[in-house]
Design an enzyme around this catalytic site. Structure first.
Site, short mmCIF file in Angstrom:
data_model
loop_
_atom_site.label_atom_id
_atom_site.label_comp_id
_atom_site.label_asym_id
_atom_site.label_seq_id
_atom_site.Cartn_x
_atom_site.Cartn_y
_atom_site.Cartn_z
N ASP B 73 18.65 -50.19 5.32
CA ASP B 73 17.29 -50.93 5.05
C ASP B 73 17.39 -52.04 6.03
O ASP B 73 18.34 -53.05 5.60
CB ASP B 73 17.31 -51.34 3.58
CG ASP B 73 15.80 -51.72 3.14
OD1 ASP B 73 14.94 -52.09 4.15
OD2 ASP B 73 15.43 -51.69 2.01
N ASP B 76 17.77 -55.52 4.36
CA ASP B 76 19.07 -55.99 4.04
C ASP B 76 20.13 -56.34 5.19
O ASP B 76 21.05 -56.82 5.15
CB ASP B 76 19.95 -54.90 3.28
CG ASP B 76 19.37 -54.45 1.91
OD1 ASP B 76 18.73 -55.43 1.17
OD2 ASP B 76 19.27 -53.42 1.55
N CYS B 104 4.63 -60.78 31.56
CA CYS B 104 4.89 -59.88 32.49
C CYS B 104 4.89 -58.48 31.82
O CYS B 104 4.26 -57.42 32.62
CB CYS B 104 5.99 -59.91 33.30
SG CYS B 104 5.90 -61.47 34.48
N CYS B 138 15.60 -61.36 35.41
CA CYS B 138 14.13 -61.98 34.86
C CYS B 138 14.49 -63.31 34.68
O CYS B 138 13.42 -64.30 35.20
CB CYS B 138 13.54 -61.41 33.63
SG CYS B 138 12.90 -59.48 34.08
N CYS B 201 42.61 -48.51 25.20
CA CYS B 201 41.72 -48.10 24.28
C CYS B 201 41.83 -46.66 23.71
O CYS B 201 41.72 -46.77 22.41
CB CYS B 201 40.37 -47.92 25.02
SG CYS B 201 40.01 -49.31 25.94
N CYS B 204 44.30 -46.43 20.62
CA CYS B 204 43.72 -46.87 19.20
C CYS B 204 42.53 -45.90 18.86
O CYS B 204 42.50 -45.35 17.69
CB CYS B 204 43.05 -48.20 19.02
SG CYS B 204 44.79 -49.34 19.01
N ARG B 242 32.97 -57.30 22.26
CA ARG B 242 34.07 -56.36 21.21
C ARG B 242 35.11 -56.19 22.14
O ARG B 242 36.39 -56.23 21.66
CB ARG B 242 33.22 -55.52 20.74
CG ARG B 242 34.31 -54.44 19.97
CD ARG B 242 34.65 -54.97 18.61
NE ARG B 242 35.89 -54.92 18.24
CZ ARG B 242 36.45 -55.21 17.04
NH1 ARG B 242 35.59 -55.29 16.02
NH2 ARG B 242 37.71 -55.20 16.99
N CYS B 246 39.15 -56.70 21.61
CA CYS B 246 40.11 -55.78 21.56
C CYS B 246 41.57 -55.80 22.56
O CYS B 246 42.68 -55.58 22.32
CB CYS B 246 39.40 -54.22 21.67
SG CYS B 246 38.60 -53.68 20.40
#
Lengths: 157, 285
Positions: B73, B76, B104, B138, B201, B204, B242, B246
């Protein structure tokens, strides 16, 4: 040199057996994955081994392994085999080899090498994300490895 | 008694861990101002991944019930605050000569679809572009401002707003043609075992997805939900932020956000989620 002498003297005092010099990470001899002799020359302390294995910034073995003998460890991971009965499966020399550099026993293992200082891709300064300053220390000291091995040797079924 | 209870709890945990090792079966329907939208959070793996997995899952499936619920939601979802801030910024005359994004581009809905296909090689310039790269162009070239901090609040608020415009659309980044060399480079990084822990990567998020590394339930490391609102940080996080976390956790020297390496990696990781819905701003613990 002087500092090393002092250290050796201190170690000799606290233990009856004469202390052998520490084996540097680059000098470790693996025979089929085994390391036959102690890395520190001083017997391991299993209680400290537990601390090393369960502390995040040290061994953090419980990130991947469960250990029934340590029921108070919160949220152990389940990536790797449980360490229960590991002393029945492996000798002291084999366990020392696995903890120092598991890739010598299990090819391509996901388990990190805890006593190794060379051959990494972009190693960092601990968990800072920055490049290391000076020589890279191993993740665990020779004595910490011996302490961990001493605890592992108590894990019999 | 106490000790026994603890032991029991520990066993319970171990069991719970083993039993719920897989992504939870659940469906994400988000209540929005414009009515409910159903998200595709599980999709057949794209062709280039078929040899390693059958299904791809949004990171949403790996989180606790309470965290998953927060995304059902918009009311929330704490990430919506940043979307609103992004909208204010969009409408503000912040340019050197009083330009605004709205001046623009009209409404932010003009950005619909962009998040779903980026990173992409820009047709006109031949440069690999993330949403942030377009924003930066921009800001600097058309508004005469200094670059925004890549992971600062203006950049991330705007990223959140623009990502929301593609919510519910399938991720569909191109991996062939001019994108191919970047994709290959990203793939190589994905499988490289970095740092003193020598972890990639894939170690894991491919080999061990579904398992627990300490208390963390390992997801596939998909980025269809980014930016995410992270309860732990009480803030939003971009995909490359992120990645920084990691890589740092492997005791490695990280790459920087907007480095060539992380841009290529973002393209590659995005392509692993082709077919999943863009979630706009998702919620993680």
């Amino acid at each position: 040199m002087k500092r090393q002498l002092c250290l050796v003297a201190a170690v000799t005092l606290s233990h009856a057996t004469p202390a052998l010099p520490e084996v540097a990470p680059t000098e470790v001899v693996f025979v089929d994955g085994r390391i036959e002799t102690s890395l520190s020359g001083t017997p391991g302390d299993p209680a400290n081994g537990i601390k090393v294995m369960t502390t995040n910034v040290l061994g953090n073995c419980v990130a991947c392994h469960t250990i029934s003998a340590l029921p108070d460890v919160q949220f152990p991971g389940n990536i790797a085999p449980p360490l229960d009965g590991v002393a029945d499966r492996w000798s002291e020399a084999e366990l020392r080899g696995i903890v120092a550099n598991a890739k010598m026993t299990f090819e391509g293992s996901f388990m990190p090498a805890f006593y190794k200082t060379e051959g990494f891709i972009r190693p960092g300064n601990g968990y800072t994300g920055k490049a290391p300053e000076g020589d890279l220390p191993p993740i665990l000291t020779a004595q910490q490895i011996e302490d961990v091995v001493a605890f592992l040797l108590t894990l019999k079924e | 008694m106490h000790r026994k209870a603890m032991l029991f709890a520990a066993f319970g945990l171990a069991f719970a861990g083993a039993a719920s090792a897989d992504p939870v079966e659940d469906t994400l329907v988000i209540d929005t101002e414009d009515g409910p939208i159903e998200m595709v959070t599980k999709a057949p793996a794209p062709d280039h991944l078929k040899d390693v997995m059958d299904w791809v899952y949004s990171g949403w499936h790996y989180r606790e019930d309470e965290t998953r619920d927060l995304e059902r939601d918009d009311f929330d979802n704490p990430g919506m605050v940043y979307v609103d801030r992004g909208l204010d910024l969009w409408n503000s005359a912040i340019g050197k000569n009083g330009e605004s994004c709205a001046g623009c581009h009209q409404g932010p809905e003009s950005m619909a679809g962009l998040r779903a296909v980026t990173p992409r090689v820009d047709e006109k310039t031949g440069v690999l572009m993330t949403v942030e790269n377009y924003i930066d162009k921009c800001v600097t070239e058309r508004m005469g401002l200094e670059s925004w901090n890549w992971t600062g609040s203006e950049m991330k608020d705007m990223l959140a707003l623009i990502s929301m415009q593609s919510r519910g659309m399938p991720v569909n980044v191109a991996i062939d043609g001019p994108a191919a060399p970047y994709w290959e480079k990203g793939k190589e990084i994905y499988y490289t075992r970095f740092g003193q822990l020598e972890m990639s990567c894939a170690n894991c998020h491919e080999d061990n997805q579904g398992r627990y590394i300490r208390a963390d339930h390992l997801s596939q490391g998909q980025i269809n939900g980014f930016p995410v609102y992270r309860l732990k940080d009480a803030g939003i996080l971009s995909a490359q932020q992120r990645f920084v976390g990691c890589v740092r956790d492997t005791r490695a020297e990280t790459f920087k956000p907007n480095s060539d390496e992380f841009k290529a990696l973002e393209l590659y990781v995005a392509s692993r989620g082709n077919g999943l819905s863009v979630e706009g701003v998702s919620v993680r613990h």
